[in-house]
Design a protein around this motif. Structure first.
Motif, mmCIF file in Angstrom:
data_model
loop_
_atom_site.group_PDB
_atom_site.id
_atom_site.type_symbol
_atom_site.label_atom_id
_atom_site.label_comp_id
_atom_site.label_asym_id
_atom_site.label_seq_id
_atom_site.Cartn_x
_atom_site.Cartn_y
_atom_site.Cartn_z
ATOM 1 N N LYS A 1 0.847 -1.192 0.000
ATOM 2 C CA LYS A 1 0.000 0.000 0.000
ATOM 3 C C LYS A 1 0.887 1.248 0.000
ATOM 4 O O LYS A 1 1.798 1.378 0.822
ATOM 5 C CB LYS A 1 -0.913 -0.010 1.227
ATOM 6 C CG LYS A 1 -1.859 -1.202 1.269
ATOM 7 C CD LYS A 1 -2.682 -1.221 2.548
ATOM 8 C CE LYS A 1 -3.668 -0.076 2.574
ATOM 9 N NZ LYS A 1 -4.549 -0.146 3.779
ATOM 10 N N VAL A 2 0.576 2.158 -0.918
ATOM 11 C CA VAL A 2 1.402 3.348 -1.119
ATOM 12 C C VAL A 2 0.553 4.599 -0.955
ATOM 13 O O VAL A 2 -0.501 4.737 -1.594
ATOM 14 C CB VAL A 2 2.043 3.349 -2.519
ATOM 15 C CG1 VAL A 2 2.992 4.543 -2.666
ATOM 16 C CG2 VAL A 2 2.772 2.041 -2.796
ATOM 17 N N ALA A 3 1.022 5.524 -0.112
ATOM 18 C CA ALA A 3 0.357 6.815 0.074
ATOM 19 C C ALA A 3 1.166 7.893 -0.648
ATOM 20 O O ALA A 3 2.353 8.081 -0.364
ATOM 21 C CB ALA A 3 0.240 7.155 1.557
ATOM 22 N N PHE A 4 0.531 8.577 -1.583
ATOM 23 C CA PHE A 4 1.178 9.654 -2.332
ATOM 24 C C PHE A 4 0.772 10.995 -1.724
ATOM 25 O O PHE A 4 -0.416 11.274 -1.548
ATOM 26 C CB PHE A 4 0.735 9.625 -3.801
ATOM 27 C CG PHE A 4 1.268 8.471 -4.589
ATOM 28 C CD1 PHE A 4 2.345 8.645 -5.449
ATOM 29 C CD2 PHE A 4 0.697 7.212 -4.498
ATOM 30 C CE1 PHE A 4 2.845 7.583 -6.187
ATOM 31 C CE2 PHE A 4 1.180 6.145 -5.228
ATOM 32 C CZ PHE A 4 2.261 6.328 -6.082
ATOM 33 N N PHE A 5 1.769 11.829 -1.435
ATOM 34 C CA PHE A 5 1.497 13.151 -0.878
ATOM 35 C C PHE A 5 1.848 14.237 -1.893
ATOM 36 O O PHE A 5 2.645 14.042 -2.804
ATOM 37 C CB PHE A 5 2.298 13.359 0.406
ATOM 38 C CG PHE A 5 1.767 12.575 1.577
ATOM 39 C CD1 PHE A 5 0.854 13.138 2.457
ATOM 40 C CD2 PHE A 5 2.170 11.262 1.784
ATOM 41 C CE1 PHE A 5 0.356 12.411 3.520
ATOM 42 C CE2 PHE A 5 1.677 10.520 2.849
ATOM 43 C CZ PHE A 5 0.766 11.106 3.723
ATOM 44 N N ASP A 6 1.209 15.406 -1.705
ATOM 45 C CA ASP A 6 1.422 16.580 -2.557
ATOM 46 C C ASP A 6 1.221 16.233 -4.034
ATOM 47 O O ASP A 6 2.064 16.514 -4.879
ATOM 48 C CB ASP A 6 2.821 17.155 -2.327
ATOM 49 C CG ASP A 6 2.973 18.573 -2.887
ATOM 50 O OD1 ASP A 6 1.933 19.226 -3.138
ATOM 51 O OD2 ASP A 6 4.113 19.016 -3.089
ATOM 52 N N THR A 7 0.098 15.621 -4.329
ATOM 53 C CA THR A 7 -0.156 15.165 -5.690
ATOM 54 C C THR A 7 -1.067 16.119 -6.450
ATOM 55 O O THR A 7 -1.910 16.805 -5.878
ATOM 56 C CB THR A 7 -0.787 13.762 -5.704
ATOM 57 O OG1 THR A 7 -2.021 13.794 -4.993
ATOM 58 C CG2 THR A 7 0.138 12.751 -5.067
ATOM 59 N N LYS A 8 -0.867 16.141 -7.754
ATOM 60 C CA LYS A 8 -1.707 16.881 -8.684
ATOM 61 C C LYS A 8 -2.397 15.872 -9.605
ATOM 62 O O LYS A 8 -2.015 14.694 -9.650
ATOM 63 C CB LYS A 8 -0.854 17.855 -9.507
ATOM 64 C CG LYS A 8 -0.075 18.849 -8.664
ATOM 65 C CD LYS A 8 -0.983 19.750 -7.849
ATOM 66 C CE LYS A 8 -0.182 20.765 -7.034
ATOM 67 N NZ LYS A 8 -1.028 21.510 -6.084
ATOM 68 N N PRO A 9 -3.406 16.315 -10.362
ATOM 69 C CA PRO A 9 -4.112 15.373 -11.241
ATOM 70 C C PRO A 9 -3.199 14.608 -12.190
ATOM 71 O O PRO A 9 -3.424 13.411 -12.454
ATOM 72 C CB PRO A 9 -5.080 16.277 -12.004
ATOM 73 C CG PRO A 9 -5.355 17.404 -11.063
ATOM 74 C CD PRO A 9 -4.056 17.636 -10.350
ATOM 75 N N TYR A 10 -2.152 15.272 -12.692
ATOM 76 C CA TYR A 10 -1.262 14.578 -13.640
ATOM 77 C C TYR A 10 -0.463 13.479 -12.948
ATOM 78 O O TYR A 10 -0.115 12.468 -13.565
ATOM 79 C CB TYR A 10 -0.333 15.566 -14.356
ATOM 80 C CG TYR A 10 0.379 16.561 -13.454
ATOM 81 C CD1 TYR A 10 1.517 16.207 -12.750
ATOM 82 C CD2 TYR A 10 -0.081 17.866 -13.339
ATOM 83 C CE1 TYR A 10 2.164 17.111 -11.931
ATOM 84 C CE2 TYR A 10 0.553 18.788 -12.528
ATOM 85 C CZ TYR A 10 1.677 18.409 -11.823
ATOM 86 O OH TYR A 10 2.318 19.314 -11.019
#
Length: 344
Positions: A2-11
């Motif tokens: 399981k991976v949590a992505f932070f500070d993400t934008k739609p792209y």
């Protein structure tokens, strides 16, 4: 996994989800940055994937370790936002050491040409039906001296492009690559000589204790009058207040900044209908001979694909208990401690 992505934008979400068909990982995307306030969101995840603005401090690292997070995956090359001294081997850290040197090098040249030939000013003028050439005078890049500080992969691509213009290229690096210098046709010199001789100075070194505020009142005083300074590296390579004073005094003729030392709050966000309270940034934006972009030099389709693939490969290596090719570690000896990428 399981991976949590932070500070993400739609792209970010779009390309990672598209590529995940080959990896079969479980993703959760957060728009918020990873900070001491938001670290609770990482609970229950094996990996946190962060970007340049995330604040991976000791408090954050302690919480990630408590939550059982196994790895911090940087989807960028720089890692100065991580407190490596606080890690103490509790979490693995990987980065993307090379996503596209062409993207950054080409953007750097674009900034040089835009500032030199006043392309941004001409664009705005002609849209107002003003076709005057007054104030748009530039210079030939041919035979001008460009000083490159830091001669890694990006810098070497940049040098090839500049040699195509017929520029004279001099460089400084704490580790000199004489083989590349001979093949690409540039010369190493001291920092003082580089400051003295360069018509254009471009920064491509990492941000360390030694390079922080490398460009300051003292070093600017050693430069040619009217020098152009380009920074597509890290914001704190330049002491911004000193740069502003040099611009006011016309010691610095122009500056292209894709990074800014206090960019975290503003870059990648839309402030078109909000007030910018950073007086220094506002002052910089007021100079007609300063070109500021929002840390976008890396931003090409090719680079995003490479970032995504390298990041997912690293997570997959962790999942399958394989060697982490792009692991970053803190190495200490009798002379002190330094951060090293195992693939560099």
């Amino acid at each position: 996994m399981k991976v949590a992505f932070f500070d993400t934008k739609p792209y970010d979400q779009q390309i990672f989800e598209a590529m995940n068909k080959e990896y079969n990982l479980e993703f959760t995307f957060y728009e918020s940055r990873l900070t001491a306030r938001s670290v609770l969101l990482a609970k229950g995840f094996d990996v946190v994937c962060v970007f340049v603005r995330d604040e991976v401090t000791k408090i954050v690292i302690d919480q990630l370790a408590e939550y059982g997070v196994k790895m911090i995956a940087l989807r960028c090359a720089g890692y100065n936002n991580i407190d490596f001294a606080a890690l103490n081997n509790r979490l693995k850290v990987v980065n993307v050491p090379a996503y596209s040197p062409y993207a950054v090098a080409e953007f750097t040249v674009g900034m040089m040409l835009t500032l030199n030939r006043k392309i941004h000013k001409a664009y705005n003028r002609t849209r107002d039906m003003n076709f005057s050439l007054n104030g748009l005078l530039g210079f030939d890049m041919h035979n001008k001296t460009v000083g490159i500080i830091g001669t890694g992969k990006i810098a070497k691509v940049l040098i090839q492009i500049l040699k195509g213009f017929g520029c004279q290229v001099i460089a400084y690096d704490i580790v000199e690559d004489e083989k590349s210098a001979a093949s690409l046709g540039y010369q190493y010199t001291t920092l003082d000589e580089l400051y003295k001789k360069s018509d254009i100075i471009s920064l491509h070194c990492p941000l360390t204790k030694e390079t922080e505020y490398l460009i300051n009142e003292d070093t600017i005083s050693k430069m040619k009058d009217g020098v152009m300074i380009i920074n597509t590296g890290r914001g704190k390579l330049i002491h911004t207040i000193d740069l502003i004073e040099a611009l006011k005094e016309k010691k610095v003729g122009s500056a292209g900044l894709d990074v800014y030392e206090e960019e975290e709050e503003y870059f990648y966000e839309d402030y078109s209908e909000r007030v910018i309270t950073d007086d220094v940034l506002t002052r910089l934006l007021g100079f007609p001979n300063v070109l500021i972009t929002s840390h976008q030099a890396f931003f090409t389709k090719d680079a995003l694909l490479n970032i995504t693939t390298t990041t997912l490969d690293s997570i997959n290596q962790l999942k399958n208990n394989k060697t982490l090719i792009n692991e970053i570690t803190l190495k200490c000896d009798t002379t002190g401690c330094s951060v090293k990428n195992t693939n560099s």
